[in-house]
Design a protein around this motif. Structure first.
Motif, PDB file in Angstrom:
ATOM      1  N   CYS A  64      13.621  -4.420   0.100  1.00 44.25           N
ATOM      2  CA  CYS A  64      12.664  -3.412  -0.378  1.00 44.25           C
ATOM      3  C   CYS A  64      13.242  -2.613  -1.539  1.00 44.25           C
ATOM      4  CB  CYS A  64      12.246  -2.485   0.762  1.00 44.25           C
ATOM      5  SG  CYS A  64      11.241  -3.315   2.011  1.00 44.25           S
ATOM      6  N   LEU A  65      14.508  -2.274  -1.469  1.00 47.49           N
ATOM      7  CA  LEU A  65      15.140  -1.547  -2.572  1.00 47.49           C
ATOM      8  C   LEU A  65      15.115  -2.383  -3.838  1.00 47.49           C
ATOM      9  CD1 LEU A  65      16.667   0.885  -3.716  1.00 47.49           C
ATOM     10  CD2 LEU A  65      18.782  -0.186  -2.878  1.00 47.49           C
ATOM     11  N   THR A  66      15.393  -3.665  -3.731  1.00 48.77           N
ATOM     12  CA  THR A  66      15.344  -4.555  -4.889  1.00 48.77           C
ATOM     13  C   THR A  66      13.947  -4.567  -5.505  1.00 48.77           C
ATOM     14  OG1 THR A  66      17.087  -5.953  -3.972  1.00 48.77           O
ATOM     15  CG2 THR A  66      15.672  -6.950  -5.640  1.00 48.77           C
ATOM     16  N   VAL A  67      12.926  -4.666  -4.666  1.00 49.30           N
ATOM     17  CA  VAL A  67      11.542  -4.711  -5.153  1.00 49.30           C
ATOM     18  C   VAL A  67      11.153  -3.383  -5.804  1.00 49.30           C
ATOM     19  CG1 VAL A  67       9.124  -4.886  -4.419  1.00 49.30           C
ATOM     20  CG2 VAL A  67      10.826  -6.513  -3.542  1.00 49.30           C
ATOM     21  N   VAL A  68      11.447  -2.267  -5.147  1.00 47.65           N
ATOM     22  CA  VAL A  68      11.086  -0.964  -5.702  1.00 47.65           C
ATOM     23  C   VAL A  68      11.845  -0.708  -7.006  1.00 47.65           C
ATOM     24  CG1 VAL A  68      11.110   1.544  -5.309  1.00 47.65           C
ATOM     25  CG2 VAL A  68      10.362   0.001  -3.487  1.00 47.65           C
ATOM     26  N   THR A  69      13.082  -1.125  -7.070  1.00 50.30           N
ATOM     27  CA  THR A  69      13.868  -0.961  -8.295  1.00 50.30           C
ATOM     28  C   THR A  69      13.240  -1.757  -9.434  1.00 50.30           C
ATOM     29  OG1 THR A  69      15.877  -0.507  -7.057  1.00 50.30           O
ATOM     30  CG2 THR A  69      16.157  -1.268  -9.322  1.00 50.30           C
ATOM     31  N   LYS A  70      12.775  -2.951  -9.153  1.00 51.64           N
ATOM     32  CA  LYS A  70      12.080  -3.758 -10.177  1.00 51.64           C
ATOM     33  C   LYS A  70      10.800  -3.053 -10.611  1.00 51.64           C
ATOM     34  CE  LYS A  70      11.451  -7.547 -12.559  1.00 51.64           C
ATOM     35  NZ  LYS A  70      12.181  -7.687 -13.814  1.00 51.64           N
ATOM     36  N   LEU A  71      10.044  -2.523  -9.665  1.00 54.25           N
ATOM     37  CA  LEU A  71       8.796  -1.816  -9.997  1.00 54.25           C
ATOM     38  C   LEU A  71       9.070  -0.525 -10.758  1.00 54.25           C
ATOM     39  CD1 LEU A  71       6.811  -2.539  -6.748  1.00 54.25           C
ATOM     40  CD2 LEU A  71       6.021  -3.056  -9.072  1.00 54.25           C
ATOM     41  N   LYS A  72      10.224   0.078 -10.563  1.00 56.38           N
ATOM     42  CA  LYS A  72      10.581   1.316 -11.278  1.00 56.38           C
ATOM     43  C   LYS A  72      10.669   1.061 -12.783  1.00 56.38           C
ATOM     44  CE  LYS A  72      13.724   5.258 -11.114  1.00 56.38           C
ATOM     45  NZ  LYS A  72      12.711   6.307 -10.999  1.00 56.38           N
ATOM     46  N   GLU A  73      10.996  -0.154 -13.179  1.00 57.52           N
ATOM     47  CA  GLU A  73      10.998  -0.491 -14.606  1.00 57.52           C
ATOM     48  C   GLU A  73       9.591  -0.334 -15.197  1.00 57.52           C
ATOM     49  OE1 GLU A  73      12.516  -4.487 -14.898  1.00 57.52           O
ATOM     50  OE2 GLU A  73      14.416  -3.941 -13.941  1.00 57.52           O
ATOM     51  N   LYS A  74       8.590  -0.646 -14.422  1.00 55.10           N
ATOM     52  CA  LYS A  74       7.188  -0.585 -14.841  1.00 55.10           C
ATOM     53  C   LYS A  74       6.572   0.794 -14.582  1.00 55.10           C
ATOM     54  CE  LYS A  74       3.190  -3.644 -14.154  1.00 55.10           C
ATOM     55  NZ  LYS A  74       2.714  -4.806 -13.369  1.00 55.10           N
ATOM     56  N   TYR A  75       7.040   1.453 -13.517  1.00 57.91           N
ATOM     57  CA  TYR A  75       6.515   2.758 -13.099  1.00 57.91           C
ATOM     58  C   TYR A  75       7.688   3.727 -12.954  1.00 57.91           C
ATOM     59  CZ  TYR A  75       2.700  -0.386 -11.863  1.00 57.91           C
ATOM     60  OH  TYR A  75       1.726  -1.348 -11.904  1.00 57.91           O
ATOM     61  N   PRO A  76       8.192   4.264 -14.043  1.00 58.74           N
ATOM     62  CA  PRO A  76       9.412   5.086 -13.987  1.00 58.74           C
ATOM     63  C   PRO A  76       9.266   6.390 -13.202  1.00 58.74           C
ATOM     64  CG  PRO A  76       8.455   5.105 -16.193  1.00 58.74           C
ATOM     65  CD  PRO A  76       7.677   4.107 -15.401  1.00 58.74           C
ATOM     66  N   GLN A  77       8.053   6.785 -12.876  1.00 57.42           N
ATOM     67  CA  GLN A  77       7.843   8.033 -12.139  1.00 57.42           C
ATOM     68  C   GLN A  77       8.216   7.914 -10.663  1.00 57.42           C
ATOM     69  OE1 GLN A  77       5.429   5.917 -13.027  1.00 57.42           O
ATOM     70  NE2 GLN A  77       3.771   5.893 -11.527  1.00 57.42           N
ATOM     71  N   ILE A  78       8.343   6.705 -10.150  1.00 53.70           N
ATOM     72  CA  ILE A  78       8.638   6.565  -8.724  1.00 53.70           C
ATOM     73  C   ILE A  78      10.085   6.941  -8.440  1.00 53.70           C
ATOM     74  CG2 ILE A  78       6.798   4.878  -8.339  1.00 53.70           C
ATOM     75  CD1 ILE A  78       8.908   2.678  -8.243  1.00 53.70           C
ATOM     76  N   GLN A  79      10.310   7.440  -7.228  1.00 50.98           N
ATOM     77  CA  GLN A  79      11.628   7.898  -6.798  1.00 50.98           C
ATOM     78  C   GLN A  79      12.096   7.092  -5.595  1.00 50.98           C
ATOM     79  OE1 GLN A  79      13.469  10.735  -8.285  1.00 50.98           O
ATOM     80  NE2 GLN A  79      12.074   9.875  -9.805  1.00 50.98           N
ATOM     81  N   ARG A  80      13.361   6.703  -5.610  1.00 47.67           N
ATOM     82  CA  ARG A  80      14.003   5.987  -4.509  1.00 47.67           C
ATOM     83  C   ARG A  80      14.982   6.958  -3.855  1.00 47.67           C
ATOM     84  NH1 ARG A  80      16.701   2.064  -8.438  1.00 47.67           N
ATOM     85  NH2 ARG A  80      16.870   4.135  -9.333  1.00 47.67           N
ATOM     86  N   ILE A  81      14.696   7.313  -2.593  1.00 44.61           N
ATOM     87  CA  ILE A  81      15.513   8.293  -1.886  1.00 44.61           C
ATOM     88  C   ILE A  81      16.212   7.598  -0.712  1.00 44.61           C
ATOM     89  CG2 ILE A  81      15.555  10.541  -0.710  1.00 44.61           C
ATOM     90  CD1 ILE A  81      14.399  10.635  -3.606  1.00 44.61           C
TER      91      ILE A  81
END
Length: 177
Positions: free
Chosen positions: A52-69
């Protein structure tokens, strides 16, 4: 528009990783676009968390507003070096004071905190993935049942009968399957 929170909880070992990665990418992107999820909470110790972290990190490239806590269940106090290391993968990390004296239940309590803070719970729970030693219950099963009790929107990602059960519990969850 109110921003939403999503947590990820799953078994230490998972099957169908490549197929699951694509499914997660699509689900998480829908959460960002249609449900306004901007904060994603992560635990540790499982292949599902890592995926999940890998996927969210990839999506963060497209949606920089998201936060991974990263919500730690170990090390209430960390050095600056360790924090810098964690912040290479996450946008923030903390250790909840509520779990300071949780003992062996620290991961269960941390998961409860993640669920309490979330609007959506993406869970990889497979009924056949149970501890073989003693009479212990799977930590993922405990979290899954807690999320149900708290009436959270559960998005079940394992390929088994539990997915249908999660869909039956929430019309909204069907949107993601």
């Amino acid at each position: 528009m109110e921003e939403k929170v999503c947590c990820f909880i799953g078994h230490r070992r998972i099957a169908e990783k490549e197929q699951l990665r694509e499914k997660l990418y699509q689900m998480i992107e829908k959460l960002i676009l249609y449900k306004h999820v901007t904060t994603f909470l992560f635990g540790s110790k499982s292949e599902f968390d890592s995926l999940c972290l890998t996927v969210v990190t990839k999506l963060k490239e497209k949606y920089p507003q998201i936060q991974r806590i990263y919500i730690r269940a170990e090390f209430p106090y960390i050095t600056d070096d360790y924090q810098a290391y964690l912040l290479q993968s996450y946008d923030d990390t903390y250790y909840p004071n509520r779990i300071l004296n949780a003992g062996r239940a620290v991961y269960v309590e941390r998961n409860f905190i993640m669920i309490d803070q979330s609007d959506f719970c993406v869970i990889y729970y497979h009924e056949t993935n149970q501890p073989t030693e003693g009479k212990h219950k799977s930590g993922t099963k405990i979290a899954y049942e807690y999320a149900q009790k708290k009436e959270k929107i559960i998005i079940q990602t394992a390929n088994d009968e539990n997915r249908q059960n999660a869909q039956n519990n929430s019309i909204e969850a069907r949107f993601f399957v």
